[in-house]
Scaffold this active site. Sequence first.
Site, PDB file in Angstrom:
ATOM      1  N   LYS A 199       0.521  -1.421   0.110  1.00 21.86           N
ATOM      2  CA  LYS A 199       0.273  -0.013  -0.452  1.00 21.86           C
ATOM      3  C   LYS A 199       0.808   1.397   0.293  1.00 21.86           C
ATOM      4  O   LYS A 199       0.931   1.405   0.946  1.00 21.86           O
ATOM      5  CB  LYS A 199      -0.815  -0.018   1.699  1.00 21.86           C
ATOM      6  CG  LYS A 199      -1.965   1.298   1.487  1.00 21.86           C
ATOM      7  CD  LYS A 199      -2.739   1.658   2.311  1.00 21.86           C
ATOM      8  CE  LYS A 199      -1.769   2.595   2.848  1.00 21.86           C
ATOM      9  NZ  LYS A 199      -1.648   4.083   2.096  1.00 21.86           N
ATOM     10  N   GLU A 274      10.646   0.849  10.520  1.00 29.14           N
ATOM     11  CA  GLU A 274      11.316   1.734  10.000  1.00 29.14           C
ATOM     12  C   GLU A 274      10.268   2.960   9.854  1.00 29.14           C
ATOM     13  O   GLU A 274       9.701   3.717   9.299  1.00 29.14           O
ATOM     14  CB  GLU A 274      11.744   1.407   8.582  1.00 29.14           C
ATOM     15  CG  GLU A 274      12.955   2.138   8.371  1.00 29.14           C
ATOM     16  CD  GLU A 274      13.183   3.497   8.095  1.00 29.14           C
ATOM     17  OE1 GLU A 274      12.793   4.067   9.307  1.00 29.14           O
ATOM     18  OE2 GLU A 274      13.224   3.917   6.642  1.00 29.14           O
ATOM     19  N   CYS A 308      13.540   9.927   7.486  1.00 24.47           N
ATOM     20  CA  CYS A 308      13.400  10.117   8.695  1.00 24.47           C
ATOM     21  C   CYS A 308      14.618  10.744   9.782  1.00 24.47           C
ATOM     22  O   CYS A 308      14.716  10.341  11.117  1.00 24.47           O
ATOM     23  CB  CYS A 308      13.275   8.119   8.696  1.00 24.47           C
ATOM     24  SG  CYS A 308      13.803   7.666   7.167  1.00 24.47           S
ATOM     25  N   GLU A 405       9.823  15.027  16.766  1.00 30.18           N
ATOM     26  CA  GLU A 405      10.258  14.937  14.595  1.00 30.18           C
ATOM     27  C   GLU A 405       9.413  16.134  13.576  1.00 30.18           C
ATOM     28  O   GLU A 405       8.144  15.937  13.953  1.00 30.18           O
ATOM     29  CB  GLU A 405      10.225  13.165  13.969  1.00 30.18           C
ATOM     30  CG  GLU A 405      10.043  14.026  12.639  1.00 30.18           C
ATOM     31  CD  GLU A 405      10.253  12.272  12.294  1.00 30.18           C
ATOM     32  OE1 GLU A 405       9.691  11.387  12.411  1.00 30.18           O
ATOM     33  OE2 GLU A 405      11.500  11.635  11.628  1.00 30.18           O
TER      34      GLU A 405
HETATM   35  P1  NAP Z   1       1.978   8.434   8.608  1.00 31.04           P
HETATM   36  O1  NAP Z   1       0.911   8.249   8.710  1.00 31.04           O
HETATM   37  O2  NAP Z   1       2.998   7.298   9.586  1.00 31.04           O
HETATM   38  O3  NAP Z   1       1.986   7.246   7.064  1.00 31.04           O
HETATM   39  C1  NAP Z   1       2.452   6.451   6.450  1.00 31.04           C
HETATM   40  C2  NAP Z   1       1.826   4.704   6.037  1.00 31.04           C
HETATM   41  O4  NAP Z   1       1.388   4.588   6.771  1.00 31.04           O
HETATM   42  C3  NAP Z   1       1.091   5.859   4.969  1.00 31.04           C
HETATM   43  O5  NAP Z   1       0.939   4.654   3.986  1.00 31.04           O
HETATM   44  C4  NAP Z   1      -0.242   5.669   5.606  1.00 31.04           C
HETATM   45  O6  NAP Z   1      -1.088   5.752   4.747  1.00 31.04           O
HETATM   46  C5  NAP Z   1      -0.012   4.519   6.137  1.00 31.04           C
HETATM   47  N1  NAP Z   1      -0.858   4.454   8.069  1.00 31.04           N
HETATM   48  C6  NAP Z   1      -1.160   5.758   8.123  1.00 31.04           C
HETATM   49  N2  NAP Z   1      -2.326   5.091   9.295  1.00 31.04           N
HETATM   50  C7  NAP Z   1      -2.203   3.288   9.210  1.00 31.04           C
HETATM   51  C8  NAP Z   1      -3.125   2.895  10.042  1.00 31.04           C
HETATM   52  N3  NAP Z   1      -4.217   3.086  11.075  1.00 31.04           N
HETATM   53  N4  NAP Z   1      -2.661   1.417   9.405  1.00 31.04           N
HETATM   54  C9  NAP Z   1      -1.581   1.356   8.935  1.00 31.04           C
HETATM   55  N5  NAP Z   1      -1.979   1.742   7.869  1.00 31.04           N
HETATM   56  C10 NAP Z   1      -1.630   3.865   8.281  1.00 31.04           C
HETATM   57  O7  NAP Z   1       2.583   9.076   8.170  1.00 31.04           O
HETATM   58  P2  NAP Z   1       2.113  10.505   7.530  1.00 31.04           P
HETATM   59  O8  NAP Z   1       1.306  10.973   8.251  1.00 31.04           O
HETATM   60  O9  NAP Z   1       1.896  10.200   5.894  1.00 31.04           O
HETATM   61  O10 NAP Z   1       3.607  11.867   8.360  1.00 31.04           O
HETATM   62  C11 NAP Z   1       3.593  12.331   9.366  1.00 31.04           C
HETATM   63  C12 NAP Z   1       4.084  12.052  10.335  1.00 31.04           C
HETATM   64  O11 NAP Z   1       5.068  10.725  10.106  1.00 31.04           O
HETATM   65  C13 NAP Z   1       5.248  13.053   9.630  1.00 31.04           C
HETATM   66  O12 NAP Z   1       5.597  14.025   9.759  1.00 31.04           O
HETATM   67  C14 NAP Z   1       6.459  12.221   9.748  1.00 31.04           C
HETATM   68  O13 NAP Z   1       7.269  12.511  11.422  1.00 31.04           O
HETATM   69  C15 NAP Z   1       6.707  11.498  10.247  1.00 31.04           C
HETATM   70  N6  NAP Z   1       6.836  10.101   8.404  1.00 31.04           N
HETATM   71  C16 NAP Z   1       8.002   9.415   9.011  1.00 31.04           C
HETATM   72  C17 NAP Z   1       8.707   9.018   7.725  1.00 31.04           C
HETATM   73  C18 NAP Z   1       9.468   7.850   7.863  1.00 31.04           C
HETATM   74  O14 NAP Z   1      10.083   7.531   6.791  1.00 31.04           O
HETATM   75  N7  NAP Z   1      10.019   7.287   9.272  1.00 31.04           N
HETATM   76  C19 NAP Z   1       8.044   9.070   6.806  1.00 31.04           C
HETATM   77  C20 NAP Z   1       6.613   9.756   6.670  1.00 31.04           C
HETATM   78  C21 NAP Z   1       6.646  10.517   7.786  1.00 31.04           C
HETATM   79  P3  NAP Z   1      -1.392   6.713   3.995  1.00 31.04           P
HETATM   80  O15 NAP Z   1      -1.822   6.560   2.679  1.00 31.04           O
HETATM   81  O16 NAP Z   1      -3.162   7.576   4.420  1.00 31.04           O
HETATM   82  O17 NAP Z   1      -0.869   8.155   4.307  1.00 31.04           O
END
Ligand code: NAP
Length: 501
Positions: A199, A274, A308, A405
């Site tokens: 996904k 990760e 990250c 972060e």
């Molecule tokens: P996120 O919510 O953690 O999204 C990462 C992935 O997880 C996306 O594909 C997301 O789907 C999915 N996801 C979200 N909620 C989920 C759930 N309940 N069950 C299963 N999968 C789920 O991150 P974000 O909202 O895009 O970004 C928020 C913050 O996360 C950023 O500001 C940053 O701090 C952090 N982040 C960290 C990394 C990293 O590489 N470590 C990468 C991205 C973000 P959707 O398609 O709906 O988003």
Amino acid sequence: MATALKFAQPEERVSNFVSRTHKMLINGKWVEALSGKTFPTYNPATGEVLARVAEGDKADIDLAVKAARAAFETGPWSKLTASERGRLIWKIADLIEENLEEFAELETLDNGKPLKVARAADVPLAVDLFRYMAGWTTKIEGNTIPLSVPYTPGAKYLAYTLREPVGVVGQIIPWNFPLLMAAWKLGPALATGCTVVLKPAEQTPLSCLRLGELIQQAGIPDGVVNIVPGYGETAGAALAAHPGVDKIAFTGSTEVGKIILQAAAGNLKKVSLELGGKSPNVVLGDVDLDAAIAGSASAIFFNHGQCCCAGSRLYVENGIFDKVVEGVAARAEKIKVGSGMEASTDMGPLVSEEQLNRVCSYLESGLSEGAKAVTGGARQGDKGYFVKPTVLVNTNEKMKVVREEIFGPVVTVIPFKDTEDLVTQANNSVYGLAAGIWTRDIQKAHRLATQLRAGTVWINCYNIFDAALPFGGYKQSGWGREMGHDALEMYTEVKAVCAAL
Ligand code: NAP
Ligand code: MG
């Protein structure tokens, strides 16, 4: 000027791909969501809708998991030799490479990053990853083990281990390096003989869907890779909880990582995570100042700080603090912020309005608590999701901008007096993803490398990635490692076989 114009518009084949209504890949077929729903993906440089994409949810995930299960258990994939599997994975790499420009443009349109970054980093790293993993297929070996069983005196055994694929893998990826994150996930899964339901992030599904076409073109059998775009709370949650999935691999926020872990508990599927970081980047007093300043600016501003492992806490030894602050701020001011499609752009927009608001609210919180922006500190313009590269000083370790972060182009520069003070401050974080050390004293550098609690330590460099180098986090930055041969362990089970002779 001529070059700028050349890149301002995507190539025709890219616009043609983007303008389709995008479907999902299940069992080798491109299909609409069972619900018939679609969702928009936006161009972050303009805020306008870029494309519409099939919105997968629980029902589609269910079909995809069934297809992946059948492909794993009875499909042609399960009968291929390791060498045949390797050749197919290598072919994926070749096809991505042949379409490098197209992928770079898709990343820029969907994610916002500069075309030159996507071209130099995202796409070639994805190619390398598939090639590296293709080489592993024929080298996934077990051991022979001498036994000394105390209660069968005189008996002889032949005992050995097999490394077998873990099975059907669910993979959930973020938007910061859309194609590359898909590669980090798919590479080891395919190398080990698993099948996958992937996904992509709702913000950036396009390059992953194009990759799906190339995976088919490469000849990967139907059902081995299924791609279901959709929202995290629906499609992602269904995948993490699905009883037919043997392992879930997730990259994203620590907050969602914890939700994934709970969802995975139902069938105790294997989990690799990760997650986020707040990585310390350390500049010692003896350093080559120019190199350290350039490297520290790039450690935070690369990919707009949406990494990250971004070097978001910059620790500088007292005597050179002012010089480093001044130098990093001067570099920040030279960064040309604009549409990623323009050749002269160094930094594009953040990925989404949500991310823009997140980053801006961190800036407001820091500034209201007494931090000072030496440069930047706010949004840039009022169209698109641009933020000025920002250097903050006068922070303290209680502030959210130091603890949490931000995932944007914001660095907090913090002085330290000696190594002991530094190690205490640097390790004072719930995260442990990466760290940087800048010094001419190589002995000190290696000693510090052992003292910093982080999955990656860069010495006199930063953001150096290689398919052979394992990447992952200590503490709340995650479980397991991606890339390198360590990644294979997360996709295999060890079987012990013992035969009486
Ligand atoms: P996120 O919510 O953690 O999204 C990462 C992935 O997880 C996306 O594909 C997301 O789907 C999915 N996801 C979200 N909620 C989920 C759930 N309940 N069950 C299963 N999968 C789920 O991150 P974000 O909202 O895009 O970004 C928020 C913050 O996360 C950023 O500001 C940053 O701090 C952090 N982040 C960290 C990394 C990293 O590489 N470590 C990468 C991205 C973000 P959707 O398609 O709906 O988003
Ligand atoms: Mg999200």
